[in-house]
Motif scaffolding. Structure first.
Motif: not given
Lengths: 333, 333
Positions: A319-333
């Motif tokens: 549904x959303x386009x997540x391919x244009x965002x770099x991978x989230x490698x931060x710790x989860x909140x």
């Protein structure tokens, strides 16, 4: 309660050989570059029936065959992949099989189950299906193959890690998703025996966090109602006594929100070119959090549980386009 | 015009060995049962850069390296997969590369191209990009790697069929999609040499049917404007002289509508558990039509061209639920 041992996993591996696929271990050089660690994926989505579940089901029947105690009828309760696995395993032994499922079973998993010749009985809720299967299991010459809370099922699922580690050699951490905990328990058992120094880490949906609640309270907790999560393979209402005993020994456990599940499903499909189901994405979200906590380059092994996805799930995932965002490698909140 | 020969394909295979992946051949027992034929898929979606295109690009540069004529700069024009392939191939030889693309290039293919270190220049239309690359190619020490109309590119793409047939042995028919015709020409060339009795069959989108029009008229025709098709890998405005010479020798050629493209993309992703792009689905639609025309069980080999799909394409592919409908194996209208 006799917990399965690594010897049981080795026996299972011998028993199911030739009846299940040897699946490949794959990786993405781009993902490795982004995360600064090497991430190896055991592609059980390429297993027959599209999920690791076949291993446990075949191990149960193969053991009965060895012991001359094959039943006249097999029954099972499942939200999806286990249904297909039991249907396929029973077909291998020419045994009639009935699957008890909640009406929420995805249409594509229901169709696949029936394509193996299984009878499918539907119930309003998972709890009702679970009750009905227990009643059916009391009938003569009928064998119930439970989805996860069974030593032989767990030993069968442990062959995923066995096969993977035999191929990869030593790794620093092994990740598996948690529904009822069968794959995660088998992965723990095998990894501890083969690589005592490796961490074993689980992940489940934040929206179906019964295992996390159970680990916190020290007793098995159940979800209050049907879980709303893309990761339908991990929507199980509670873990079992056998699997909980292993889960309590894990090195770490992550709860993953729905955005991260969709995000990593997109990226895993795109980077690995594999049709991985959302349940696989939870482990990857955990890897991403683990990756930033580890400064020196390490090697992780991730269990990709399966690839059975309904069209409506695919619509939600993309549904959303997540391919244009770099991978989230931060710790989860 | 010196058309490439099978010897050129064999030379290409030696040259690119170790620089490209050997990809697996896969099949679905369920699909085989439904169609009544055995369908083998060469999974070039698992190739580096996610498409067969790397083979042609590497072959061009590897041949220049052999002959001591590597350029100081590489340029290429592409709607997507070829851009990534040239960017990746040039990076293997540490040569700066500029890609000339239409603005319609999918964002994910653009990002991937840049991730290999390539400079990306965008133009309003593909025609403008094609003109600009020809101008750039006139500069000193600059090598243009064309997307398909080149003997070394075609010979490189011919290694897909070579590798596949070496693994599968004899088959009755080989299917490949047609954009500019590079993969299809290489597939034809190789199949005719290795399996003279096998049919070689092409497929393109009905919405981008320049090759079908060209085959009908006997001269190369161009699309009047940008093609509206899910199969962006086959939206090329026209084939070239080299590829047309091979296309004219095909045993059959299918035009596939957008519904069938979406339908078979869903089913291939679901059955093979591979993230295949819509261009792959055209060949499968052709197989389905071919399957009903052949009453005795036969074996077909299908070239899966790639797996680079934007999120917006995934949304379009999965908009309808085709997984609940049995595969369309009737002839196309």
């Amino acid at each position: 309660m006799n917990l399965p041992t690594f010897d049981d996993v080795l026996d299972a591996a011998k028993r199911i050989e030739g009846k299940v696929q040897k699946t490949p271990v794959v990786e993405s050089s781009l993902l490795n570059k982004w995360l600064g660690h090497r991430i190896l994926f055991k592609a059980e989505c390429l297993q027959t029936v599209g999920a690791f579940k076949l291993r446990g089901a075949v191990n149960v029947l193969a053991k009965h065959a060895q012991e001359g105690t094959l039943p006249k009828r097999v029954v099972a309760n499942s939200s999806g992949n286990h249904a297909q696995a039991v249907a396929c395993a029973a077909a291998l032994y020419n045994i009639p099989v009935t699957i008890f499922a909640a009406d929420s079973i995805s249409a594509i998993k229901a169709a696949a189950t029936q394509s193996y010749g299984a009878e499918l009985r539907r119930f309003d809720t998972r709890t009702e299906a679970d009750k009905a299967v227990k009643a059916a299991a009391q009938e003569t010459d009928t064998l119930w193959i439970p989805p996860f809370n069974d030593p032989d099922v767990i030993a069968g699922q442990g062959t995923v890690a066995l096969e993977a580690i035999e191929e990869t050699g030593p790794v620093d951490a092994v990740f598996a998703p948690c529904g009822g905990g069968g794959l995660l328990s088998g992965t723990f058992l095998t990894t501890r025996a083969m690589l005592p120094d490796a961490q074993v880490i689980g992940a489940e949906p934040a929206n179906a966090n019964d295992a996390a609640m159970s680990l916190q309270s020290g007793v098995i907790e159940s979800l209050p109602g049907p879980a709303q999560t893309l990761a339908d393979g991990a929507a199980t209402p509670s873990v079992g006594e056998y699997t909980f005993a292993f889960l309590q020994q894990l090195d770490d456990f992550y709860e993953v929100d729905e955005i991260q599940i969709a995000y990593w499903t997109q990226w895993l499909q795109h980077l690995l070119k594999l049709h991985v189901e959302p349940t696989c994405a939870m482990s990857m979200a955990a890897v991403a959090a683990w990756a930033v906590e580890n400064e020196t380059p390490k090697t992780a092994l991730v269990m990709l549980s399966g690839g059975n996805i309904s069209a409506s799930s695919m619509q939600k995932i993309w549904q959303q386009d997540y391919l244009l965002q770099p991978p989230m490698i931060g710790p989860q909140e």
